[in-house]
Design an enzyme around this catalytic site. Structure first.
Site: not given
Length: 541
Positions: A281, A283, A288, A459, A461, A466
């Site tokens: 899952h 991403k 480089d 979508h 996450k 603070d």
């Protein structure tokens, strides 16, 4: 349109041919049909649909075996029944989340023989242990090339920094002001991705849960083709569920024709194995070894609102520059080399970059594996919530927490912390959404404020607290992300972009429905019932 213009008295200036009306009407109809077809295919062949189908096939095979066993009399049944009762005691005393305990104990007690079959099937396979051993070996080889500096860290993150260093092999990096940038939408991060890809001259590593041909992936692929011709080492890896609906099974061969190396993580295959429930899952995009991207977005059109599936799609991204990108490179290589020797790729981690340090600005990229005994993503969330003093804002598309995470959220609110959670208002998975809503009463009672993003589907996450700490990545607050998927995220402390993350939350609150007690009362009894029933099996959804 014509009727509207006529009412305005402007019909004399409107010249629209009849064939345009016909073509426009047909286009709308085809689009509607295409959307219905797409949603149907996603329902049947989407990640959860595939997992459910695989589980049903496995159960069918086990039931067949169960029926064949009847030919051998009652002794096998009695033995399996006794084993089932033993497994109930074993599960009760095991070191797993209480949600998983309940989900296993119910079938073991109500259907002891079949429940025993299922339990043994999921727990006596050695495929997962072999994969875990390979991953750990790759992590150890990469670890020696990561940069571990000793910083005098603030108390707020010193403990979690040590935990991530010792358990997740995730170093803490001092951050320059321009070394991290937050993008509040998929559209903005997409533009940055295209710009940075054009600068690549050594290598491009791409690892995403979803890749699909369209307005987003098309321009990216064009750049990859160009860079591959220039001699840049271009590698693409995506999760195997893509081959069900998003791309053809032969897609790696197609990319190879362009000079792009491609691997499919855990391809969906027609055989019985529980490891297929553990999806990639993550991403990641690394350029480089100097620039890296992560966040919530995948590489498909809905993530940049080129197509509308569930209202407006709200997502985010994060761009890192400098030393911290080494950790992203290591994450990619560790999974890319599951079926090959990582040694020849370790040179990619030897990139020497100037070390720019600023006090009180730290970045910790980390990964989480479902195959070890550590729930790293959950521990980072709980630590951030437990240490919050003024506020903690959370965004997640799926909210199905285990008892520890739920307890931390409620306790933070009860001790006076302003706790707010943003969820979608238009869900992509209704059962998961109904389960999330089943938690509203206990959260509201504890003083937690709940919002639903009214324009559509959120979508992102992420978490911010603070004005000094934030988490951005791929980790949803549900069992699948916390326990079953390969995930990654970035913990930020003191970085300038944290104010941008907070601002994004504030703007999103303004666009959201306040899901208070009155709102929950308006939820239909049917949805409430579905949420509470399926909550019993939420660890497996």
């Amino acid at each position: 349109l014509l009727a509207t213009e006529q009412k305005k008295g402007l019909h004399k200036h409107v010249k629209i041919k009849r064939d345009f009306y016909i073509s426009l009407k047909n286009h709308v109809i085809m689009n509607k049909k295409s959307k219905v077809k797409r949603n149907f295919l996603k329902l049947i062949f989407g990640t959860r649909g595939v997992m459910v189908l695989l589980i049903l096939v496995q159960i069918a095979v086990l039931i067949l075996f169960y029926l064949l066993l009847k030919n051998y009399g009652n002794i096998p049944y009695m033995l399996l029944f006794a084993l089932g009762m033993f497994l109930v005691l074993y599960v009760l005393n095991s070191d797993i989340d209480s949600g998983f305990k309940i989900s296993w104990i119910i079938p073991l007690i109500t259907l002891p023989v079949l429940g025993t079959y299922l339990y043994l099937f999921f727990h006596l396979q050695d495929g997962q242990s072999k994969i875990n051993k390979k991953i750990n070996g790759n992590i150890d080889k990469c670890d020696s090339l990561l940069t571990y500096e000793k910083y005098k860290l603030p108390g707020r993150i010193s403990g979690i920094s040590s935990y991530l260093k010792n358990i997740a092999k995730a170093p803490t990096y001092a951050a320059a002001k321009d070394s991290v940038k937050y993008f509040p939408t998929g559209e903005t991060v997409f533009e940055a991705i295209k710009s940075e890809l054009q600068k690549a001259h050594k290598f491009i590593f791409i690892e995403y849960f979803i890749i699909e041909d369209g307005a987003m992936w098309g321009p990216i692929l064009d750049i990859l083709k160009k860079k591959a011709k220039e001699g840049v080492d271009v590698r693409v890896m995506y999760d195997g569920t893509n081959s069900i609906i998003r791309v053809p099974f032969s897609y790696p061969k197609k990319l190879a024709e362009y000079g792009v190396k491609c691997k499919v993580f855990s391809p969906i295959k027609p055989f019985l194995s529980s490891y297929q429930n553990n999806r990639d899952h993550r991403k990641l995009m690394i350029i480089d070894g100097e620039t890296g991207f992560t966040g919530g977005i995948n590489l498909a059109d809905e993530y940049i609102n080129e197509i509308e599936l569930f209202g407006k799609w709200k997502d985010n991204g994060l761009m890192l520059k400098g030393e911290s990108v080494k950790s992203l490179t290591a994450m990619f290589l560790e999974l890319w080399n599951l079926t090959s020797d990582i040694s020849k790729d370790l040179d990619y981690l030897k990139t020497d970059l100037p070390k720019e340090k600023t006090d009180e600005n730290y970045i910790i990229p980390y990964a989480d594996s479902p195959l070890d005994s550590e729930n790293i993503g959950k521990q980072v969330y709980i630590n951030a919530i437990d240490r919050a003093e003024s506020y903690v804002y959370i965004a997640t598309p799926y909210f199905i927490p285990d008892s520890e995470l739920l307890g931390a959220i409620k306790f933070a609110s009860k001790r006076g912390v302003d706790v707010r959670i943003i969820l979608p208002h238009i869900p992509d998975k209704k059962i998961a959404f109904y389960i999330a809503q089943s938690y509203y009463p206990v959260l509201l009672k504890a003083g937690v404020k709940i919002y639903e993003y009214e324009p559509g589907f959120i979508h992102s996450k992420m978490l911010v607290s603070d004005d000094e700490l934030a988490v951005v990545g791929t980790i949803n607050m549900d069992y699948r992300s916390l326990y079953l998927h390969f995930e990654n995220a970035v913990l930020l402390y003191g970085c300038d972009c944290i104010s941008n993350i907070k601002d994004d939350f504030i703007e999103t609150f303004k666009l959201s429905v306040n899901a208070d007690e009155k709102y929950y009362e308006s939820v239909s009894p049917y949805k409430k019932a579905v949420g509470h029933v399926f909550r019993l099996f939420s660890p497996f959804l």
